[in-house]
Scaffold this motif. Structure first.
Motif, PDB file in Angstrom:
ATOM      1  N   SER A  51      51.854  29.579  19.361  1.00 45.79           N
ATOM      2  CA  SER A  51      51.056  29.083  18.246  1.00 45.79           C
ATOM      3  C   SER A  51      51.913  28.232  17.335  1.00 45.79           C
ATOM      4  O   SER A  51      53.114  28.425  17.237  1.00 45.79           O
ATOM      5  N   LYS A  52      51.275  27.291  16.682  1.00 47.20           N
ATOM      6  CA  LYS A  52      51.929  26.589  15.591  1.00 47.20           C
ATOM      7  C   LYS A  52      51.766  27.462  14.351  1.00 47.20           C
ATOM      8  O   LYS A  52      50.959  28.375  14.317  1.00 47.20           O
ATOM      9  N   ASN A  53      52.521  27.156  13.328  1.00 45.35           N
ATOM     10  CA  ASN A  53      52.495  27.966  12.112  1.00 45.35           C
ATOM     11  C   ASN A  53      51.332  27.548  11.207  1.00 45.35           C
ATOM     12  O   ASN A  53      51.533  26.957  10.160  1.00 45.35           O
ATOM     13  N   TYR A  54      50.085  27.831  11.637  1.00 53.98           N
ATOM     14  CA  TYR A  54      48.906  27.518  10.841  1.00 53.98           C
ATOM     15  C   TYR A  54      48.710  28.583   9.772  1.00 53.98           C
ATOM     16  O   TYR A  54      49.099  29.736   9.960  1.00 53.98           O
ATOM     17  N   THR A  56      46.084  30.126   9.177  1.00 53.96           N
ATOM     18  CA  THR A  56      45.159  31.146   9.692  1.00 53.96           C
ATOM     19  C   THR A  56      45.765  31.947  10.841  1.00 53.96           C
ATOM     20  O   THR A  56      45.056  32.631  11.563  1.00 53.96           O
ATOM     21  N   ARG A  57      47.081  31.865  11.018  1.00 52.82           N
ATOM     22  CA  ARG A  57      47.770  32.613  12.076  1.00 52.82           C
ATOM     23  C   ARG A  57      48.812  33.527  11.448  1.00 52.82           C
ATOM     24  O   ARG A  57      49.524  33.125  10.539  1.00 52.82           O
ATOM     25  N   ASP A  72      41.486  32.334  12.988  1.00 50.59           N
ATOM     26  CA  ASP A  72      40.455  31.289  13.127  1.00 50.59           C
ATOM     27  C   ASP A  72      39.649  31.414  14.417  1.00 50.59           C
ATOM     28  O   ASP A  72      38.776  30.603  14.692  1.00 50.59           O
ATOM     29  N   THR A 104      40.849  32.965   3.979  1.00 52.34           N
ATOM     30  CA  THR A 104      40.134  32.092   4.913  1.00 52.34           C
ATOM     31  C   THR A 104      38.628  32.169   4.723  1.00 52.34           C
ATOM     32  O   THR A 104      37.942  31.151   4.719  1.00 52.34           O
TER      33      THR A 104
END
Length: 107
Positions: A51-54, A56-57, A72, A104
């Motif tokens: 995962s990228k560092n969003y 929502t993560r 998300d 969120t």
């Protein structure tokens, strides 16, 4: 199978469509225990190892691996999709998950 909020469970998410997270993978139970007891469905957030560092993560360590809870991609599933319980989130991880869900979906 008695499932509790914030448990990490192994779930078969197939079939899926489009950009939905697929395959058999760990998920976090986010529905409250009262719903988990009386309904045939539960609400989960899938986990992934890439995962990228969003915002929502949420990064989480499970089974000596770093993974991400994908807020998300929350979905409601039938309990028949659950293969087994893998573990439980720590108090600190739960606090972070609650914060991200609130930010969120509520604010």
């Amino acid at each position: 199978m008695e499932l509790k909020q914030y448990e990490i469970i192994l779930v078969n998410l197939n079939p899926t469509m489009g950009s939905e997270i697929n395959k058999t993978r760990p998920c976090v139970v986010i529905s409250p225990n009262e719903m988990n007891t009386y309904l045939r469905t539960i609400t989960v957030a899938p986990m992934t190892t890439s995962s990228k560092n969003y915002p929502t993560r949420i990064e989480i360590k499970h089974n000596d691996k770093i993974g991400w809870i994908v807020v998300d991609q929350i979905r409601t599933i039938d309990k028949k999709r659950v293969l087994k319980v893998l573990g439980r989130m720590t108090k600190l991880e739960i606090k972070e998950l609650k914060s991200v869900i609130k930010e969120t979906f509520v604010d």
